[in-house]
Design a protein around this motif. Structure first.
Motif, PDB file in Angstrom:
ATOM      1  N   GLY A 143       0.814  -1.209   0.000  1.00  0.00           N
ATOM      2  CA  GLY A 143       0.000   0.000   0.000  1.00  0.00           C
ATOM      3  C   GLY A 143       0.853   1.266   0.000  1.00  0.00           C
ATOM      4  O   GLY A 143       2.081   1.236   0.146  1.00  0.00           O
ATOM      5  N   ASP A 144       0.165   2.395  -0.153  1.00  0.00           N
ATOM      6  CA  ASP A 144       0.819   3.703  -0.139  1.00  0.00           C
ATOM      7  C   ASP A 144       0.063   4.599   0.825  1.00  0.00           C
ATOM      8  O   ASP A 144      -1.082   4.333   1.201  1.00  0.00           O
ATOM      9  CB  ASP A 144       0.774   4.340  -1.556  1.00  0.00           C
ATOM     10  CG  ASP A 144       1.609   3.555  -2.558  1.00  0.00           C
ATOM     11  OD1 ASP A 144       2.647   2.988  -2.141  1.00  0.00           O
ATOM     12  OD2 ASP A 144       1.198   3.490  -3.734  1.00  0.00           O
ATOM     13  N   ARG A 145       0.723   5.668   1.176  1.00  0.00           N
ATOM     14  CA  ARG A 145       0.070   6.717   1.931  1.00  0.00           C
ATOM     15  C   ARG A 145       0.353   8.032   1.226  1.00  0.00           C
ATOM     16  O   ARG A 145       1.321   8.143   0.476  1.00  0.00           O
ATOM     17  CB  ARG A 145       0.549   6.748   3.386  1.00  0.00           C
ATOM     18  CG  ARG A 145       1.974   7.171   3.577  1.00  0.00           C
ATOM     19  CD  ARG A 145       2.290   7.346   5.052  1.00  0.00           C
ATOM     20  NE  ARG A 145       3.649   7.862   5.264  1.00  0.00           N
ATOM     21  CZ  ARG A 145       4.114   8.267   6.448  1.00  0.00           C
ATOM     22  NH1 ARG A 145       3.325   8.195   7.520  1.00  0.00           N
ATOM     23  NH2 ARG A 145       5.343   8.721   6.558  1.00  0.00           N
ATOM     24  N   GLU A 146      -0.482   9.053   1.511  1.00  0.00           N
ATOM     25  CA  GLU A 146      -0.353  10.293   0.765  1.00  0.00           C
ATOM     26  C   GLU A 146      -0.630  11.474   1.667  1.00  0.00           C
ATOM     27  O   GLU A 146      -1.209  11.327   2.749  1.00  0.00           O
ATOM     28  CB  GLU A 146      -1.340  10.319  -0.413  1.00  0.00           C
ATOM     29  CG  GLU A 146      -2.796  10.258   0.008  1.00  0.00           C
ATOM     30  CD  GLU A 146      -3.737  10.215  -1.175  1.00  0.00           C
ATOM     31  OE1 GLU A 146      -4.908  10.556  -0.989  1.00  0.00           O
ATOM     32  OE2 GLU A 146      -3.283   9.821  -2.270  1.00  0.00           O
ATOM     33  N   ARG A 147      -0.213  12.620   1.219  1.00  0.00           N
ATOM     34  CA  ARG A 147      -0.523  13.878   1.875  1.00  0.00           C
ATOM     35  C   ARG A 147      -0.752  14.926   0.785  1.00  0.00           C
ATOM     36  O   ARG A 147      -0.229  14.810  -0.316  1.00  0.00           O
ATOM     37  CB  ARG A 147       0.584  14.319   2.823  1.00  0.00           C
ATOM     38  CG  ARG A 147       1.911  14.602   2.179  1.00  0.00           C
ATOM     39  CD  ARG A 147       2.935  15.082   3.208  1.00  0.00           C
ATOM     40  NE  ARG A 147       4.238  15.346   2.585  1.00  0.00           N
ATOM     41  CZ  ARG A 147       5.282  15.839   3.238  1.00  0.00           C
ATOM     42  NH1 ARG A 147       5.178  16.121   4.546  1.00  0.00           N
ATOM     43  NH2 ARG A 147       6.424  16.058   2.615  1.00  0.00           N
ATOM     44  N   THR A 148      -1.508  15.971   1.154  1.00  0.00           N
ATOM     45  CA  THR A 148      -1.917  16.936   0.132  1.00  0.00           C
ATOM     46  C   THR A 148      -1.703  18.346   0.630  1.00  0.00           C
ATOM     47  O   THR A 148      -1.511  18.579   1.831  1.00  0.00           O
ATOM     48  CB  THR A 148      -3.407  16.756  -0.220  1.00  0.00           C
ATOM     49  OG1 THR A 148      -4.177  16.910   0.973  1.00  0.00           O
ATOM     50  CG2 THR A 148      -3.659  15.376  -0.822  1.00  0.00           C
ATOM     51  N   ALA A 149      -1.745  19.258  -0.322  1.00  0.00           N
ATOM     52  CA  ALA A 149      -1.715  20.695  -0.048  1.00  0.00           C
ATOM     53  C   ALA A 149      -2.656  21.360  -1.059  1.00  0.00           C
ATOM     54  O   ALA A 149      -3.016  20.776  -2.076  1.00  0.00           O
ATOM     55  CB  ALA A 149      -0.300  21.250  -0.179  1.00  0.00           C
ATOM     56  N   PHE A 150      -3.071  22.578  -0.758  1.00  0.00           N
ATOM     57  CA  PHE A 150      -3.967  23.279  -1.682  1.00  0.00           C
ATOM     58  C   PHE A 150      -3.377  24.658  -1.945  1.00  0.00           C
ATOM     59  O   PHE A 150      -2.560  25.173  -1.183  1.00  0.00           O
ATOM     60  CB  PHE A 150      -5.376  23.375  -1.117  1.00  0.00           C
ATOM     61  CG  PHE A 150      -5.469  24.076   0.186  1.00  0.00           C
ATOM     62  CD1 PHE A 150      -5.694  25.470   0.243  1.00  0.00           C
ATOM     63  CD2 PHE A 150      -5.315  23.376   1.394  1.00  0.00           C
ATOM     64  CE1 PHE A 150      -5.789  26.096   1.462  1.00  0.00           C
ATOM     65  CE2 PHE A 150      -5.402  24.008   2.592  1.00  0.00           C
ATOM     66  CZ  PHE A 150      -5.642  25.380   2.655  1.00  0.00           C
ATOM     67  N   ALA A 151      -3.820  25.235  -3.019  1.00  0.00           N
ATOM     68  CA  ALA A 151      -3.262  26.521  -3.473  1.00  0.00           C
ATOM     69  C   ALA A 151      -3.882  27.648  -2.684  1.00  0.00           C
ATOM     70  O   ALA A 151      -5.110  27.802  -2.666  1.00  0.00           O
ATOM     71  CB  ALA A 151      -3.495  26.710  -4.963  1.00  0.00           C
ATOM     72  N   LEU A 152      -3.018  28.372  -1.989  1.00  0.00           N
ATOM     73  CA  LEU A 152      -3.497  29.567  -1.306  1.00  0.00           C
ATOM     74  C   LEU A 152      -3.521  30.772  -2.260  1.00  0.00           C
ATOM     75  O   LEU A 152      -4.330  31.686  -2.099  1.00  0.00           O
ATOM     76  CB  LEU A 152      -2.591  29.866  -0.096  1.00  0.00           C
ATOM     77  CG  LEU A 152      -2.618  28.843   1.036  1.00  0.00           C
ATOM     78  CD1 LEU A 152      -1.604  29.229   2.107  1.00  0.00           C
ATOM     79  CD2 LEU A 152      -4.002  28.759   1.648  1.00  0.00           C
ATOM     80  N   ARG A 153      -2.626  30.747  -3.257  1.00  0.00           N
ATOM     81  CA  ARG A 153      -2.596  31.833  -4.276  1.00  0.00           C
ATOM     82  C   ARG A 153      -2.297  31.177  -5.608  1.00  0.00           C
ATOM     83  O   ARG A 153      -1.308  30.440  -5.739  1.00  0.00           O
ATOM     84  CB  ARG A 153      -1.516  32.868  -3.928  1.00  0.00           C
ATOM     85  CG  ARG A 153      -1.549  34.087  -4.820  1.00  0.00           C
ATOM     86  CD  ARG A 153      -0.419  35.055  -4.482  1.00  0.00           C
ATOM     87  NE  ARG A 153       0.896  34.534  -4.858  1.00  0.00           N
ATOM     88  CZ  ARG A 153       2.039  35.193  -4.656  1.00  0.00           C
ATOM     89  NH1 ARG A 153       2.026  36.340  -4.013  1.00  0.00           N
ATOM     90  NH2 ARG A 153       3.185  34.662  -5.031  1.00  0.00           N
ATOM     91  N   LEU A 154      -3.204  31.496  -6.555  1.00  0.00           N
ATOM     92  CA  LEU A 154      -3.027  30.880  -7.853  1.00  0.00           C
ATOM     93  C   LEU A 154      -1.932  31.617  -8.622  1.00  0.00           C
ATOM     94  O   LEU A 154      -1.728  32.820  -8.421  1.00  0.00           O
ATOM     95  CB  LEU A 154      -4.341  30.938  -8.644  1.00  0.00           C
ATOM     96  CG  LEU A 154      -5.481  30.103  -8.023  1.00  0.00           C
ATOM     97  CD1 LEU A 154      -6.764  30.338  -8.816  1.00  0.00           C
ATOM     98  CD2 LEU A 154      -5.102  28.639  -8.008  1.00  0.00           C
ATOM     99  N   PRO A 155      -1.245  30.952  -9.521  1.00  0.00           N
ATOM    100  CA  PRO A 155      -0.191  31.637 -10.297  1.00  0.00           C
ATOM    101  C   PRO A 155      -0.816  32.487 -11.413  1.00  0.00           C
ATOM    102  O   PRO A 155      -2.026  32.437 -11.639  1.00  0.00           O
ATOM    103  CB  PRO A 155       0.634  30.481 -10.841  1.00  0.00           C
ATOM    104  CG  PRO A 155      -0.334  29.356 -10.961  1.00  0.00           C
ATOM    105  CD  PRO A 155      -1.338  29.539  -9.851  1.00  0.00           C
ATOM    106  N   LYS A 156       0.056  33.181 -12.038  1.00  0.00           N
ATOM    107  CA  LYS A 156      -0.423  33.981 -13.160  1.00  0.00           C
ATOM    108  C   LYS A 156      -0.810  33.045 -14.295  1.00  0.00           C
ATOM    109  O   LYS A 156      -0.474  31.864 -14.294  1.00  0.00           O
ATOM    110  CB  LYS A 156       0.649  34.974 -13.602  1.00  0.00           C
ATOM    111  CG  LYS A 156       1.908  34.315 -14.133  1.00  0.00           C
ATOM    112  CD  LYS A 156       2.969  35.344 -14.483  1.00  0.00           C
ATOM    113  CE  LYS A 156       4.234  34.675 -14.970  1.00  0.00           C
ATOM    114  NZ  LYS A 156       5.275  35.675 -15.303  1.00  0.00           N
ATOM    115  N   GLU A 157      -1.521  33.638 -15.223  1.00  0.00           N
ATOM    116  CA  GLU A 157      -2.002  32.819 -16.301  1.00  0.00           C
ATOM    117  C   GLU A 157      -0.832  32.219 -17.060  1.00  0.00           C
ATOM    118  O   GLU A 157       0.189  32.848 -17.270  1.00  0.00           O
ATOM    119  CB  GLU A 157      -2.874  33.654 -17.256  1.00  0.00           C
ATOM    120  CG  GLU A 157      -4.163  34.104 -16.628  1.00  0.00           C
ATOM    121  CD  GLU A 157      -5.037  34.855 -17.611  1.00  0.00           C
ATOM    122  OE1 GLU A 157      -4.640  34.919 -18.797  1.00  0.00           O
ATOM    123  OE2 GLU A 157      -6.097  35.350 -17.195  1.00  0.00           O
ATOM    124  N   GLY A 158      -1.082  30.991 -17.458  1.00  0.00           N
ATOM    125  CA  GLY A 158      -0.052  30.315 -18.226  1.00  0.00           C
ATOM    126  C   GLY A 158       0.885  29.476 -17.384  1.00  0.00           C
ATOM    127  O   GLY A 158       1.662  28.681 -17.903  1.00  0.00           O
TER     128      GLY A 158
END
Length: 1656
Positions: A1188-1203
């Protein structure tokens, strides 16, 4: 090669045939020399085990049978004679285990010891003793009828006992006599006489020794020639004849005095002539007649008659012949007649019938009774007649007949146990001795044990039934109910009786008990404060609210919840509500107006909860304000990016006051800076932190406080009486208990009750069960103890007492009836006015009676009314008060009977008559003056001149007054140290060793002895001493082992999971004088207690502060981004209910879980994607299989510029066991030691063990990991246990002092003893070693009657004949030490003793003797008994009875009368503790004598063969070469030669022993047997260059022929030579071509193993 092998085989076969030929020739020669005897015989092995299917006969067993050669080797069966072949199978008896009880060995008696010389034929001179053998029969028999059985049956269970044993036959011992005494003086002063010398026997002949030699030697002597006529005649008197009565037919008796009947008839006639007298005269005459009747002994009971004895007087010649009395005219003839008392035997009646049996009840277990019968005494023995036989006899009996009642049965009863006491178990150092309140745990309690009659009611009923039955039978009625069916018992206490009547083991009087220790209440920590709520949500009348916090009971106390502290606290608050909205979480921030970034809102996710935090329906919260949305910002690419807010910190205060308010804080950090243009800038530092108030409620806390419950009192509302019914004692009245309940403000005190919430108010009244009343129960009084049988006053003149007592069975309780004050009563014994006793009364001596004149009138010189006679007197038996009693009573209870006759002398006309001596006059004082005694002449003697001769008849005697001086001195050893009498008893009546005065100051005693001036032992009172020296002494008190108090418990050895904690004591003082022992100590004199412990893994946690501002290493001043470092402070803190509180040492926290304090990362540049921190890793799936595997996550607090895209926001890693995936299991610790309450010493305690959660890598983790997996908990965590109580040894009281071990003397001791009532247990004080004490008895002189020496034989004024010799009976005193030293004292001191000498009551003070006449040959008196002598060999006593011997030698006076001498005599008698004597020749060649080991010179005893100078030759003489005669008289050979004996055991020749040298240095495998060494004590001879040893072999047998092994060696040498020649031949011979064989069978190789034994 094949040809060579074949040729070698052929040569070997040829050699083998040659060897067999030689052996056959040798065998033929041997057979010829053996006269045709067979060389082969059958050999058998032992029988095997008996086999079979059933026990007993019918089994079978087998054995091996083979044919053997006479040399010992095994051969073919065909060589032995088949007709004589033994059987290899036989039937047998199969033995089983149960046969052990049926069969056994029967041992016969040992036969007579047979000398070994009779077996071997060798004889010699016996010097010490001869060895022998004695045999006996040993048979296996059936126990039932003693029939013989097979020995194998008994050998199955026990080896066969030996049938032979060695014994020792003493050598013949000749008679041993002493040396001769010196020669006596010549038997004559003139003429030819004899001299004698004698010797005595000191050892009798034994075991066929030579008889005793002559004990007397004679030699003639002639001092001088006689001048005148030699005295050749002597007057010789014979012995007295038997006593006989005078003949009634003698004509002379007619002139004798008239009979008493005739005299009484004459008196009656005279009384008739005188007429009647007055009454006083008649009374006087009557009393005189009574006295005369007592003085007369004419009835059959006494019936003493006076007879006479006669003897002959002859004249004898010195050669022994009798001649006429006229030849002896120079002597006056002695008396030939003498009065005597006629011997009368004792006469008794026939036996009476047997009396009734003393046992009147029926019980086989009770000892038999006895019955007696008696016979009456008809006549007492007089004049030496036979003594009276036994007048009473008894025999054992049992009661006979129907209706015999059962015997009384006795049983032990006991009182109730006293209260349990713990203080009796406390050690000396225990601090709780001073304050014993609250003690609990193990203790001891006691009770009293007494004896009662178990079937008293039954016996009483039987007796009553008999009485009723007898009464009804007399009225003609019969009982309607059988006796044994109408018995009814009442429950009552039995009367105590004498404890000696109860048999069997006495019930224990002490036992261990247990007082339950109170369980202390334990509560959990306080929970968090709840919301402000109504006191009762159902009744919201008052707008008053409270915040509550609670705690629970984790350990319930003994008395219930009332003994716990308050469990609820309340704080008043405003705006209470019963329900409220609870924020669960905020949804994701959603920008406004469909924008991707910028300001937005977060919608709260809520739930409705009640005041206890439980979720309820949302409709319940409709009245509450619903939480509104929260404003938020989603940063745009150019904006400043901030992290999320952290959780609010723990409130700094639990409540708010004027000086302190509760605060909470949360923070956030800058994750990325904004762009220089167009983006929102980052806030300042203060905007990164928020603070809010918390716990704003004031610090005003209220709670209910309860007091202790009062006593249970009767409830007046009920009408039931508080009594303990006899039918149901468990039912008692219900009562009530009350307690005080108040409202308390914390840190202030009591406040009005309305301040506290009413709902959690505790109850103040509860029902209870009133204890039942219990009355005191006592037994009835025992019977009065018996008074002493002896009358008179008691000890020290005090009156004897008798007492009775009763025992408290049950103590009163709870207001029951009290016990009576009097439990013991005593009163004086009624002393009889006259003590019962008997004594002899003697009456006046009667007139002296002479031999009738008709008989002695013809005697020369006889006078009619004077001479020697006999007089008698009456004796009677009286009680102590003087009344007449039966003579039998005096014979049984009085002292020895006084004599009833004595010789008397009627003075003749010419005799002088004197009165008896008076008593000595008194002395005025000791050692001063003289004392005298006197006597006077009587009658006509006053006028006779010869009577006035004061030298012949002195009338006074004078002697100095006795000078009594006394000297006191101590004797013997000091006694034990004895404490004062008495024993302290505590209030509870318990007798425990610690409460008894067992130590302290006592006294020891030493006896005092008192001697007079003649060194004679006298009473100690003469020295003004009470018999003792008294000296103070100390009995050391026991001191228990002293340890320190327990140290504090150490910290748990682990901060997470299971560990141990330790506390210790150390030794302060060792025990001595029998104190309590110490527990087992280590080498540092310490004792430890280790218990398991578990530390909460969450009690210490890491707390990390917010990350610091980024420190960018490669600073881009324009962009403000790049690689950088953040730091934060990480501390280990104590975790509490209210959150982390105090910082602690870092080692207390788990280092593996320590958050990192620095991190390196890249600070995002403007318009870069900014991610949040990583979430925790998801858990791995269990079990950890590696897939098996285990995982961890993060989320975007500030999106990057376009592209541009954000980096990966999810990470995975495989799960590996013990790396990031773990299994969990429970671990149970060992049991702790038994833990007691702090108030307990021992008894029931609690042992615990801990549960620990262990990770698969062995690390202890928080229990929540195991609990989340819902693992099974199957263990019991607590268990009761017991700590052994330290019970001190309990002893009984000292017994009364025993009687003195000796009735008199210096060595008497008195003892007292005590026993162990209860042995010590645990670490209790052990029992002392001194269980008995002694002290000396007061010294009393030992008085005894003892004979004096016999006087010389006295014959009245003649030369020889039968005479008398006399001895005195005197009183002697000694100290009882047994050394034989005694002194004569006054006879009054022995007046209280029975006249007996060494137990013999027959006192003999005179006996007849014979004085030899001149010329007689006679035997001397017996010599003294020789010392006790045992039969010994080499100083060791043999099993023969020791003996003593005495002898009588012969004395001759005339040479011509030697032939008429009697034979000498000797006697032996057995004795004990015989000595072992040895005899040895002494002296030099000129003078040699035999001496015994005790130093006396003797004749006999020394072996004649060892006489110095004699030829100790052997018989026959030793004439063989190299032989000589040994000290034992046996021919033996010199060293280096061996003896060859004939069949008769005689020496035939001395054969030299051949010498064979065998080297031993390099050949350790040689096996050469040793025959005989020349001198085995000499050291081994070592030659240079090699080590060797000389061996001596014996090639010739006893018959002179060569032994078999010589032929074997010769044959071996021959075979070896042939083998060498053959090998040389085969090596040199040319080999042939091999021939092809038809078969292909390969020959197997043959391996010969040689182990170095030359026998191969």
């Amino acid at each position: 090669m094949g040809l060579g092998v074949r040729g070698a085989r052929t040569a070997f076969l040829c050699l083998w045939r040659l060897f067999l030929l030689l052996c056959g020739i040798w065998t033929a020669c041997t057979q010829t020399s053996e006269d045709g005897k067979s060389l082969y015989f059958w050999e058998t092995g032992p029988w095997g085990r008996c086999m079979g299917s059933e026990c007993g006969p019918g089994g079978s067993q087998s054995r091996a049978v083979w044919c053997a050669h006479v040399e010992g080797w095994t051969t073919l069966h065909t060589n032995c004679l088949q007709s004589t072949r033994p059987a290899n199978q036989q039937s047998c008896f199969r033995v089983c285990d149960w046969h052990r009880d049926l069969y056994d060995w029967r041992l016969g008696t040992w036969n007579q010891c047979v000398p070994i010389s009779l077996r071997t034929g060798r004889t010699g001179i016996c010097l010490q003793g001869e060895e022998g053998i004695q045999t006996r029969e040993v048979n296996c028999v059936l126990k039932a009828d003693s029939s013989a059985a097979d020995h194998a049956i008994c050998e199955y269970f026990e080896p066969k006992p030996r049938q032979e044993q060695a014994c020792l036959i003493p050598c013949p011992q000749d008679c041993v006599v002493t040396e001769f005494t010196p020669w006596t003086t010549c038997s004559k002063t003139c003429g030819l006489g004899l001299q004698n010398r004698v010797r005595s026997v000191v050892a009798p002949p034994l075991f066929g020794g030579l008889p005793c030699p002559n004990l007397t030697e004679f030699q003639t002597c002639a001092p001088r020639a006689c001048e005148g006529r030699e005295m050749v005649f002597s007057l010789k008197v014979g012995g007295w004849s038997e006593c006989k009565l005078p003949s009634l037919t003698s004509p002379q008796t007619s002139s004798a005095a008239p009979s008493r009947t005739a005299r009484q008839a004459r008196r009656r006639k005279g009384k008739e002539r005188k007429g009647n007298r007055d009454p006083e005269m008649r009374e006087l005459i009557k009393s005189k007649r009574n006295r005369n009747r007592l003085n007369r002994l004419e009835d059959d009971f006494w019936n003493m008659e006076i007879g006479y004895q006669s003897r002959q007087v002859v004249c004898v010649h010195r050669n022994g012949s009798t001649v006429s009395l006229s030849q002896c005219p120079h002597w006056s003839l002695p008396e030939t007649y003498l009065s005597c008392l006629m011997p009368k035997d004792c006469v008794v009646s026939e036996w009476s019938s047997w009396g009734s049996c003393s046992k009147t009840c029926l019980d086989p277990s009770v000892p038999q009774g006895s019955r007696s019968r008696s016979r009456q005494l008809i006549r007492l023995p007089t004049g030496g007649g036979s003594e009276c036989p036994q007048l009473e006899e008894s025999q054992a009996c049992e009661p006979e007949g129907d209706g015999v009642p059962p015997c009384a049965a006795y049983a032990w009863r006991s009182t109730e146990w006293s209260e349990c006491r713990v203080d009796a178990l406390l050690s000396q150092q225990d601090r709780r001795r001073g304050n014993q309140t609250g003690l609990c745990g193990g203790g001891v309690q006691s009770r009293e044990v007494y004896c009662v009659q178990a079937n008293a009611e039954l016996l009483s009923y039987i007796n009553n039934s008999k009485d009723k039955q007898e009464g009804q039978s007399s009225n003609g009625q019969m009982p309607s109910v059988p006796p044994l069916l109408s018995i009814s018992y009442e429950i009552s206490a039995s009367q105590p009786i004498d404890v000696r009547l109860c048999k069997g083991t006495t019930p224990s009087t002490t036992q261990l008990c247990h007082i339950p220790c109170p369980v202390e209440c334990e509560v959990s920590p306080w929970g968090a404060w709840g919301p402000c709520t109504f006191e009762n949500c159902d009744e919201r009348v008052v707008k008053k609210g409270f915040k509550f916090r609670r705690r629970t009971i984790t350990n319930y106390p003994t008395g219930g919840e009332g003994n716990c502290p308050h469990l609820v606290e309340a704080i008043p608050c405003d705006d209470p509500s019963c329900f409220s909205w609870q924020l669960v979480k905020l949804e994701e921030c959603i920008p406004e107006e469909d924008m991707d970034c910028g300001e937005g809102t977060q919608t709260p996710q809520v739930r409705c909860v009640n005041s206890e935090g439980t979720e309820v329906e949302k409709e319940m919260c409709v009245d509450e304000v619903y939480p509104s949305s929260v404003r938020c910002v989603v940063p745009c690419p150019k904006d400043c990016a901030l992290s999320l807010w952290t959780e609010w910190s723990t409130c700094s205060q639990t409540c708010s006051s004027k000086t302190a308010e509760g605060k909470q804080m949360r923070t956030r950090a800058i994750l990325a800076y904004n762009a220089g243009e167009g983006g929102s800038s980052c806030p300042n530092t203060s905007a990164l932190q928020e603070v809010r108030n918390c716990n704003e409620h004031p610090c005003i806390v209220y709670h209910w406080q309860t007091g202790p419950w009062g006593q249970c009192v009767e409830d007046t509302t009920t009408s039931t009486l508080n009594t303990s019914s006899s039918t149901d004692k468990s039912t008692c009245t219900m009562g009530v208990q009350t307690r005080k309940v108040i409202c308390v403000k914390v840190n202030v005190g009591q406040v009005p009750p309305k301040k506290c919430p009413e709902a959690p108010r505790p109850e103040s009244v509860r029902p209870c069960l009133l204890p039942c009343k219990r009355d005191c129960i006592v037994t009835p009084f025992s019977e009065w103890t018996e008074c002493p049988i002896s009358c008179g006053a008691g000890v020290n003149g005090q009156k004897n007492k008798q007492f009775r007592y009763r025992v408290i069975i049950q103590m009163p309780a709870n207001g029951g009836q009290e016990c009576p004050d009097v439990l013991y009563e005593e009163k004086d014994c009624a002393t009889p006015s006259v003590c019962p006793g008997y004594r002899w009364k003697t009456h006046k001596w009667r007139k002296c009676q002479l031999v009738p004149w008709s008989i002695r009138r013809d005697s020369k010189g006889a006078q009619e009314n004077c001479g020697a006679g006999v007089q008698t007197r009456a004796i009677s038996c009286r009680q102590l008060d003087g009344t007449v009693a039966d003579v039998v009573q005096c014979l049984k209870f009085a002292s020895s009977m006084p004599v009833m006759s004595q010789p008397c002398q009627l003075p003749c006309r010419d005799d002088c008559q004197l009165t008896n001596w008076s008593k000595f006059s008194p002395c005025t004082s000791d050692c001063v003056g003289v004392r005298t005694r006197r006597r006077a002449l009587v009658g006509k003697s006053k006028k006779k001149d010869k009577c006035k001769n004061s030298q012949m008849y002195p009338l006074s005697e004078t002697q100095y007054c006795p000078c009594d001086k006394y000297n006191a001195q101590p004797v013997g050893n000091w006694s034990d140290c004895i404490l004062p009498e008495g024993r302290v008893e505590n209030a509870a009546g318990m007798k425990v060793q610690g409460d008894v005065k067992e130590c302290g100051q006592g006294y020891r005693y030493q006896a005092m002895v008192c001697y007079d001036q003649d060194n004679r032992l006298v009473e100690t009172s003469r020295c003004n001493s009470h018999g003792y020296i008294e000296e103070a002494c100390i009995v050391p008190c026991p001191s228990d082992c002293k340890l320190s108090e327990w140290s504090n418990w150490s910290r748990c050895s682990k901060s997470c999971g299971s560990g141990v904690k330790v506390r210790s004591k150390w030794l302060r003082e060792k025990p001595y004088n029998g104190g309590r022992p110490c527990p087992k100590l280590d080498h540092l004199n310490q004792v430890y207690e280790v218990v398991p412990c578990v530390s909460d893994c969450s009690q210490y946690i890491w707390i990390a502060e917010p990350w610091s501002v980024w420190k960018v290493s490669n600073v881009d001043l324009k962009e403000n981004c790049g690689e950088g470092v953040q730091t934060r402070r990480v501390r280990c803190m104590l975790n509490t209910v209210d959150g982390p509180s105090d910082a602690v040492e870092d080692y207390l926290c788990d280092p593996e879980e320590m958050p990192q304090g620095t991190r390196e990362s890249r600070l995002p540049c403007p318009e870069d994607c900014v991610l949040s921190d990583w979430s925790p890793w998801t858990p791995c799936d269990l079990p950890c299989s590696g897939r098996g595997d285990r995982e961890r996550t993060a989320f975007a607090l500030r999106l990057p510029k376009e592209g541009e895209d954000c980096p990966v926001s999810m990470q995975t890693e495989p799960c590996f066991l013990n790396r990031n995936c773990f299994h969990y299991s429970y671990n149970i610790t060992d049991w702790s030691t038994c833990q007691l309450s702090a108030s307990a010493v021992c008894g029931i305690g609690l042992k615990t063990r801990m549960l620990d959660c262990v990770r698969s890598d062995g690390k202890s983790v928080d229990l929540k990991y195991c609990e989340e997996l819902r693992l099974e908990k199957k263990w019991q965590m607590n268990a009761s246990c017991t700590v052994e109580c330290p019970v001190n040894c309990q002893l009984s009281d000292w017994s009364a002092w025993s009687d003195c071990s000796q009735t008199c003397g210096l060595e008497g001791k008195m003892w007292r003893r005590r026993t162990v009532v209860e042995a010590s247990q645990g670490d209790g004080r052990p029992c002392p070693s001194q269980m008995e004490q002694w002290k000396p008895c007061p010294v009393r002189p030992c008085y005894r009657w003892q004979y004096g020496p016999w006087s010389e034989c006295r014959v009245e004024e003649v030369v020889c004949g039968v005479g008398l010799r006399f001895r005195n009976l005197s009183c002697f005193v000694s100290d009882g030490s047994g050394d034989g030293k005694s002194s004569i004292v006054e006879e009054e001191l022995c007046a209280g003793l029975e006249q007996a000498v060494d137990g013999d009551k027959n006192i003999v003070l005179e006996e007849t003797c014979t004085l030899p006449c001149p010329g007689d040959c006679y035997l001397m008196e017996w010599s003294d008994w020789s010392p006790c002598q045992s039969v010994c060999v080499k100083g060791q006593r043999l099993d023969f009875t020791p003996v003593q011997v005495r002898s009588r030698a012969v004395i001759a006076q005339e040479p011509e009368n030697i032939a008429q001498c009697p034979d000498q005599e000797w006697q032996t008698r057995p004795c004990s503790n015989g000595e072992c004597y040895e005899y040895q020749w002494m002296g030099n060649p000129q003078l040699i004598w035999c001496q015994r080991s005790d130093g006396i010179n003797v004749t006999g005893g020394c072996p004649p063969a060892l006489l110095p100078g004699t030829d100790q030759s052997c018989d026959p003489p030793c004439d063989k070469p190299q032989s000589f005669c040994s000290e034992e008289g046996v021919c033996i050979c010199e060293d280096g030669y061996t003896e060859v004996l004939t069949a008769e055991g005689m020496l035939e020749q001395c054969t030299p022993i051949p010498v064979l040298e065998i080297p031993t240095a390099g050949d350790k495998k040689a096996d050469v047997k040793t025959s005989r060494a020349i001198n085995p004590t000499l050291p081994t001879t070592v030659q240079p260059g090699r080590a060797g040893r000389t061996w001596y072999l014996q090639p010739f047998g006893p018959d002179g022929k060569l032994k078999t092994w010589v032929y074997g060696v010769a044959a071996g040498v021959f075979v070896l030579l042939v083998f060498i020649v053959s090998m040389i031949y085969l090596a040199c011979k040319k080999p042939k071509k091999p021939q092809r064989r038809q078969n292909n069978n390969r020959l197997k190789s043959l391996t010969l193993a040689y182990d170095g034994d030359v026998d191969m």
